[in-house]
Design an enzyme around this catalytic site. Structure first.
Site, mmCIF file in Angstrom:
data_model
loop_
_atom_site.group_PDB
_atom_site.id
_atom_site.type_symbol
_atom_site.label_atom_id
_atom_site.label_comp_id
_atom_site.label_asym_id
_atom_site.label_seq_id
_atom_site.Cartn_x
_atom_site.Cartn_y
_atom_site.Cartn_z
ATOM 1 N N ARG A 350 0.848 -1.189 0.000
ATOM 2 C CA ARG A 350 0.000 0.000 0.000
ATOM 3 C C ARG A 350 0.886 1.242 0.000
ATOM 4 O O ARG A 350 1.613 1.501 0.953
ATOM 5 C CB ARG A 350 -0.947 0.014 1.204
ATOM 6 C CG ARG A 350 -1.874 1.232 1.189
ATOM 7 C CD ARG A 350 -3.091 1.080 2.084
ATOM 8 N NE ARG A 350 -2.799 1.069 3.497
ATOM 9 C CZ ARG A 350 -3.716 1.187 4.468
ATOM 10 N NH1 ARG A 350 -4.994 1.307 4.145
ATOM 11 N NH2 ARG A 350 -3.361 1.125 5.744
ATOM 12 N N GLU A 444 -12.914 4.454 0.492
ATOM 13 C CA GLU A 444 -12.956 4.977 1.855
ATOM 14 C C GLU A 444 -13.209 6.483 1.908
ATOM 15 O O GLU A 444 -13.165 7.087 2.982
ATOM 16 C CB GLU A 444 -11.655 4.645 2.586
ATOM 17 C CG GLU A 444 -10.417 5.155 1.868
ATOM 18 C CD GLU A 444 -9.121 4.637 2.460
ATOM 19 O OE1 GLU A 444 -9.160 4.045 3.550
ATOM 20 O OE2 GLU A 444 -8.077 4.841 1.827
ATOM 21 N N ASP A 643 -5.104 3.014 14.173
ATOM 22 C CA ASP A 643 -4.213 3.644 13.213
ATOM 23 C C ASP A 643 -4.783 5.018 12.880
ATOM 24 O O ASP A 643 -5.674 5.513 13.573
ATOM 25 C CB ASP A 643 -3.994 2.778 11.966
ATOM 26 C CG ASP A 643 -5.258 2.573 11.147
ATOM 27 O OD1 ASP A 643 -6.279 3.246 11.408
ATOM 28 O OD2 ASP A 643 -5.236 1.733 10.230
#
Length: 734
Positions: A350, A444, A643
């Protein structure tokens, strides 16, 4: 050396005039001495092409970020001028007028090819792990296989009372319950034609079939004989038996002299489950990489994973272990041929999103370049080693010659198209075939959700992954609709109608675009790594939803979640789901905001304490210790995987309440001081922890948390990275 220097001062081969950017000396050394020699690529051409890529694409990157801000300003102004019309037809018309909502084109099917089976045709758990932590990265990569015995024994699946407590020494009573659970798993998913695995005395291979023998001498095969695929030492009592169900393998390990096997009627010493099919090595939300030194360390770990040379030293008691990537597994197929299985997760990487910049490369005005562009080049360059020079790699990652990059935080089709352009440029400069680099699109951000079909179209020849992430998606929802009104308490947001529409829409659109058999549809993280019993009750909903992967917080969780993919045939679920229509825009945009005087002062203060404790607990580790993802105790001392996504929603939520005067600044500050004491107490004794009290105003972590809340409305898209990077940088330079 951390100061940026001209490339020619490091190599002597490339002149300053041919390179338009200053490049960090450490990056030059790492790439020139370790990476490029394994690729066969020309050093001068690589750096020239890299510099040209930045020259061409950095302005486009910046223009897209400017458009984000422009759209947000227009949405803010609309809400201020049109109160209480969030779900109205006028609102949708406005979003189309400003280009936030785009026109949907004709139906289409993705054309992605050369996709590894872990993504295209298998369904199972997925791990996400911070790339900077070599031990975590190796553990995750090796979590392709996990012991069901160990996972059940060490989790709360077996109660910790009535003589069943797991202590330093093995508890036979607890072990008995674990073995019973494991054999029930066999009965449920690999049933015998007659009898139960609980009662089997021995297993044997006879003419391509698995036979189970019982104490009375009777025998039974599997109810579905095709589930038996391979074994080891089949001509006598086998030492392992490999079964397959819903595309996933399990291995029965038979050892009558083993610690468990010697006490088991069938000599069954362990059951190994194929668990984490894929792992995302994360350069983004779970890492704290704020400067060149941090980034190069992360790139070096990725390099070690691709070449197979990464190691980590583990101290256990008086023993030191060296951890490295597992080898593949070999068995004898039931027809006598070799039967080889992958020993490691398929590794994806990522990259960071489009927002942040890095001092790894600067223009002639000492302006940092977009970090996402640098990530795309360097992570792809490293991954290309196994394509250009497979002999240089101890193990193989992709069997199809593909590179998998998950791209987060993209806002709408234009930004996906830009990522597609980036990958095309990278493929050209690295001499890779078109669409070698596969793209994962993280759904997202709201602008991506409401335009998901067109986002997929923008990368239709390379997309291999879409997934949902409740936390970032909610953080973006709050920021985008900041001026619309006050949001409900954080715990109530997940029960609103738009969340269900969002989760369903992701699957429905993915299937309509041809993802079945070609690409992953994923679901989000289980955030409570110690709550495995609850996970097993709840997370089966993910494969039932038609998602062929979902995130889990640990290798143990991956092994247990793998059970769900034996219980549910995801691809059959997808066939059924593909018949239903996708959610409509109205459902996706629907929000239920707080009514006037809906909450008491006690409820408001409790919500503030809960949010602020979580913010401080995460930020103090990020800023002071450089830990980007860890188990952080919540206000009730339940450990949660935190996170930047969790931080984003919490900080934006309080910023929203401050704006709409649900709470007052002094209330927030009172809670921050109170919760700082709670967080310091929770972390007392933790190695490297820097307490915020008693000199709380001098604590950079406390200052960062305060800024994230009180400046939350002004942060781009509500992201936390700019402030976290700033304060972490100050700590590192103290």
């Amino acid at each position: 050396m951390n100061l940026a220097q001209n490339l020619d001062t490091q190599t002597g081969n490339t002149t300053t005039s041919s390179i338009a950017h200053k490049i960090n000396a450490g990056l030059v050394q790492f790439v020139n001495q370790e990476v490029l020699p394994l690729t066969g690529l020309n050093q001068d051409k690589f750096w020239h092409d890299f510099s040209q890529l930045l020259t061409d694409l950095a302005p486009k990157n910046n223009a897209l970020l400017a458009k984000r801000e422009s759209l947000q300003q227009q949405i803010d102004q609309w809400h201020q001028a049109n109160p209480n019309k969030l779900n109205s037809a006028q609102y949708q018309a406005f979003l189309r007028e400003i280009g936030y909502l785009v026109e949907q084109g004709d139906d289409f099917q993705i054309t992605t090819s050369n996709v590894d089976q872990e993504i295209s045709s298998m369904a199972g758990p997925q791990l996400v792990v911070p790339i900077k932590n070599a031990r975590f990265a190796l553990n995750a990569a090796n979590a392709r296989w996990g012991s069901l015995y160990d996972a059940a024994y060490g989790s709360d699946l077996i109660q910790q009372c009535d003589g069943l407590k797991a202590g330093k020494k093995y508890n036979p009573a607890r072990g008995k319950h674990v073995i019973a659970l494991a054999k029930t798993f066999l009965d449920d998913n690999f049933p015998l034609k007659e009898g139960s695995h609980h009662d089997v005395q021995s297993y044997s291979v006879y003419f391509h079939h698995l036979l189970a023998t019982f104490p009375d001498g009777s025998q039974s095969g599997l109810a579905q004989p095709c589930q038996f695929v391979a074994s080891s030492n089949p001509d006598v009592e086998p030492t392992s038996i490999v079964l397959k169900n819903n595309g996933l393998h399990i291995e029965l390990i038979i050892n009558r002299k083993g610690a468990i096997g010697q006490h088991d009627i069938a000599g069954l010493d362990d059951i190994q489950l194929e668990s984490a099919l894929s792992t995302i090595m994360d350069f983004e939300d779970s890492v704290a990489a704020v400067d060149s030194q941090d980034k190069i360390e992360a790139y070096q770990n990725w390099f070690g994973l691709i070449t197979g040379n990464l190691t980590a030293t583990i101290d256990k008691g008086n023993q030191t272990q060296i951890r490295r990537l597992n080898c593949d597994r070999s068995y004898t197929h039931k027809n006598g041929d070799d039967y080889n299985l992958h020993g490691r997760s398929l590794l994806m990487v990522r990259n960071v999103g489009h927002l942040m910049t890095s001092d790894l490369m600067q223009d002639q005005h000492a302006q940092n370049m977009p970090e996402g562009l640098i990530d795309a080049v360097i992570t792809s360059l490293i991954a290309s080693i196994e394509i250009h020079n497979p002999q240089a790699c101890r193990v193989t990652n992709s069997r199809t010659g593909s590179i998998y990059i998950v791209k987060p935080k993209m806002h709408g089709p234009e930004e996906v198209a830009f990522s597609n352009e980036i990958f095309e440029r990278v493929e050209n400069m690295l001499d890779l075939a078109p669409n070698t680099i596969k793209m994962g699109i993280m759904d997202e951000e709201r602008r991506t959700t409401v335009n998901l079909k067109e986002c997929i179209r923008a990368a239709q020849s390379r997309v291999v992954f879409i997934n949902t992430g409740f936390l970032d998606r909610t953080g973006d929802e709050i920021h985008t609709s900041m001026q619309a009104g006050a949001f409900k308490p954080k715990g109530e947001i997940k029960h609103q109608a738009w969340i269900g529409a969002y989760e369903n829409n992701n699957v429905e659109v993915g299937l309509a675009c041809g993802f079945a058999g070609k690409a992953q549809i994923g679901k989000g993280m289980w955030a409570m790594p110690e709550e495995m019993k609850a996970m097993m009750a709840d997370k089966i909903a993910h494969p039932q939803s038609g998602a062929n992967t979902a995130w889990v917080p640990s290798p143990t969780a991956a092994t247990l979640h793998a059970i769900h993919y034996h219980q549910v045939n995801v691809f059959e679920q997808q066939e059924s789901i593909s018949q239903r229509p996708a959610a409509n825009i109205g459902d996706l945009l629907q929000l239920e905001l707080l009514a006037e005087n809906e909450l008491t002062q006690a409820q408001i203060e409790a919500e503030l304490d809960n949010n602020i404790q979580g913010i401080l607990g995460y930020v103090v580790r990020w800023v002071e210790m450089g830990i980007g993802c860890s188990k952080v105790p919540d206000i009730n001392n339940v450990e949660l995987m935190e996170d930047r996504a969790t931080l984003r929603i919490s900080s934006q939520h309080i910023a929203n309440w401050l704006l709409h005067r649900i709470c007052r600044p002094e209330q927030v500050m009172d809670s921050m001081h109170k919760m700082a004491q709670v967080v310091d107490t929770q972390n007392a004794g933790s190695e490297g922890y820097q307490p915020m009290l008693p000199q709380i105003e001098q604590s950079l972590a406390f200052q960062a948390a305060r800024e994230l809340i009180f400046q939350g409305r002004n942060q781009p898209s509500g992201y936390t990275e700019p402030l976290l990077h700033q304060y972490r940088g100050w700590v590192k330079n103290q």
